[in-house]
Design a protein around this motif. Structure first.
Motif, PDB file in Angstrom:
ATOM      1  N   SER A 162       0.620   2.123   7.491  1.00  0.00           N
ATOM      2  CA  SER A 162       1.063   0.988   6.678  1.00  0.00           C
ATOM      3  C   SER A 162       2.465   0.532   7.077  1.00  0.00           C
ATOM      4  O   SER A 162       2.772  -0.669   7.050  1.00  0.00           O
ATOM      5  CB  SER A 162       1.023   1.358   5.191  1.00  0.00           C
ATOM      6  OG  SER A 162       1.998   2.328   4.868  1.00  0.00           O
ATOM      7  N   PRO A 216       3.384  -2.327  -5.931  1.00  0.00           N
ATOM      8  CA  PRO A 216       2.426  -1.297  -5.523  1.00  0.00           C
ATOM      9  C   PRO A 216       1.027  -1.545  -6.089  1.00  0.00           C
ATOM     10  O   PRO A 216       0.868  -1.880  -7.263  1.00  0.00           O
ATOM     11  CB  PRO A 216       3.032  -0.018  -6.084  1.00  0.00           C
ATOM     12  CG  PRO A 216       4.511  -0.280  -6.079  1.00  0.00           C
ATOM     13  CD  PRO A 216       4.637  -1.733  -6.445  1.00  0.00           C
ATOM     14  N   ASP A 252       0.826  -1.198   0.000  1.00  0.00           N
ATOM     15  CA  ASP A 252       0.000   0.000   0.000  1.00  0.00           C
ATOM     16  C   ASP A 252       0.867   1.257   0.000  1.00  0.00           C
ATOM     17  O   ASP A 252       2.071   1.201   0.263  1.00  0.00           O
ATOM     18  CB  ASP A 252      -0.915   0.016   1.229  1.00  0.00           C
ATOM     19  CG  ASP A 252      -1.893  -1.151   1.233  1.00  0.00           C
ATOM     20  OD1 ASP A 252      -2.373  -1.496   0.138  1.00  0.00           O
ATOM     21  OD2 ASP A 252      -2.159  -1.701   2.312  1.00  0.00           O
ATOM     22  N   LYS A 253       0.220   2.372  -0.282  1.00  0.00           N
ATOM     23  CA  LYS A 253       0.919   3.654  -0.217  1.00  0.00           C
ATOM     24  C   LYS A 253       1.484   3.821   1.182  1.00  0.00           C
ATOM     25  O   LYS A 253       0.811   3.562   2.180  1.00  0.00           O
ATOM     26  CB  LYS A 253      -0.051   4.787  -0.537  1.00  0.00           C
ATOM     27  CG  LYS A 253       0.599   6.159  -0.550  1.00  0.00           C
ATOM     28  CD  LYS A 253      -0.408   7.239  -0.938  1.00  0.00           C
ATOM     29  CE  LYS A 253       0.261   8.612  -0.956  1.00  0.00           C
ATOM     30  NZ  LYS A 253      -0.703   9.682  -1.324  1.00  0.00           N
ATOM     31  N   GLU A 254       2.747   4.248   1.254  1.00  0.00           N
ATOM     32  CA  GLU A 254       3.416   4.326   2.548  1.00  0.00           C
ATOM     33  C   GLU A 254       2.842   5.441   3.416  1.00  0.00           C
ATOM     34  O   GLU A 254       2.842   6.613   3.059  1.00  0.00           O
ATOM     35  CB  GLU A 254       4.921   4.540   2.351  1.00  0.00           C
ATOM     36  CG  GLU A 254       5.714   4.412   3.648  1.00  0.00           C
ATOM     37  CD  GLU A 254       7.208   4.352   3.421  1.00  0.00           C
ATOM     38  OE1 GLU A 254       7.913   5.268   3.876  1.00  0.00           O
ATOM     39  OE2 GLU A 254       7.663   3.391   2.751  1.00  0.00           O
ATOM     40  N   THR A 255       2.336   5.055   4.550  1.00  0.00           N
ATOM     41  CA  THR A 255       1.818   5.963   5.567  1.00  0.00           C
ATOM     42  C   THR A 255       2.329   5.464   6.912  1.00  0.00           C
ATOM     43  O   THR A 255       2.795   4.313   7.013  1.00  0.00           O
ATOM     44  CB  THR A 255       0.281   5.980   5.582  1.00  0.00           C
ATOM     45  OG1 THR A 255      -0.186   4.671   5.975  1.00  0.00           O
ATOM     46  CG2 THR A 255      -0.291   6.339   4.208  1.00  0.00           C
TER      47      THR A 255
END
Length: 207
Positions: free
Chosen positions: A66, A85, A60-63
């Motif tokens: 995540s 991705p 997933d988009k890096e946050t």
């Protein structure tokens, strides 16, 4: 996980399925959909029973969330295989030409769902297709259509090394995921604990 299980069952006799490597695919969440927050709990239970545990997760988009989730999965598993991705829906169609994706996308109309690629065979339409698959849960029928579309034409010339009965074409990211799981399942595996599968470029269509 249901998608990887279906791809694994498609391996020809010359390519050993995961079961031959002592691997059983198990969804961490309910309904076969998985659930990254449930993986550490399931992994810890499996390890207590003496199993080697390979986690498979989306990238997933890096946050901050995540990153924390991935770290928790890594801590609980022996090895983690992370898809390129995007979610599993993107992995199903990555590396395939748009014409093939458009053909199988038309299957959605059989389920009363508008075909995102009917009038626009573009990457943005593929993204919409992935969203529809995720929302409607039509992964398995679309994957079945993909396999039908990817297999050699009736006029395919077989060779002793590659008899027609064993020629099975897999979506490339799914094949890479299964290979990575098989390698990591070996107790002698000495590779990285986090295996990031590379993105697979879509073939360019000649104009």
């Amino acid at each position: 996980m249901a998608v990887l299980s279906m791809a694994d069952r498609r391996y020809p006799p010359s390519k050993l399925p995961l079961s031959a490597h002592g691997v059983r695919l198990v969804a961490a969440g309910t309904g076969g959909d998985g659930g990254i927050d449930q993986i550490p709990r399931i992994a810890e239970l499996a390890q207590q029973l003496g199993f080697r545990v390979i986690g498979v997760i989306d990238r997933d988009k890096e946050t901050p969330q995540s990153v924390e989730q991935t770290a928790a999965v890594q801590a609980a598993c022996d090895v983690v295989v992370r898809l390129p991705p995007g979610a599993i829906e993107r992995a199903m169609v990555a590396g395939l030409d748009l014409a093939t994706v458009a053909v199988v996308s038309a299957l959605l109309m059989d389920y009363g769902v508008p075909d995102p690629l009917a009038a626009d065979s573009s990457e943005s339409a593929v993204t919409q297709l992935c969203k529809v698959l995720n929302k409607k849960g039509l992964h398995e029928p679309l994957l079945e259509a993909l396999y039908s579309e990817l297999q050699p034409a009736p006029g395919h010339i077989q060779t002793p090394e590659h008899p027609l009965s064993e020629v099975v074409v897999h979506p490339p990211v799914l094949a890479a995921a299964l290979d990575a799981i098989a390698q990591a399942a070996n107790a002698a595996y000495s590779g990285p604990k986090l295996v990031d599968l590379p993105e697979v470029a879509r073939p360019q269509t000649e104009q």
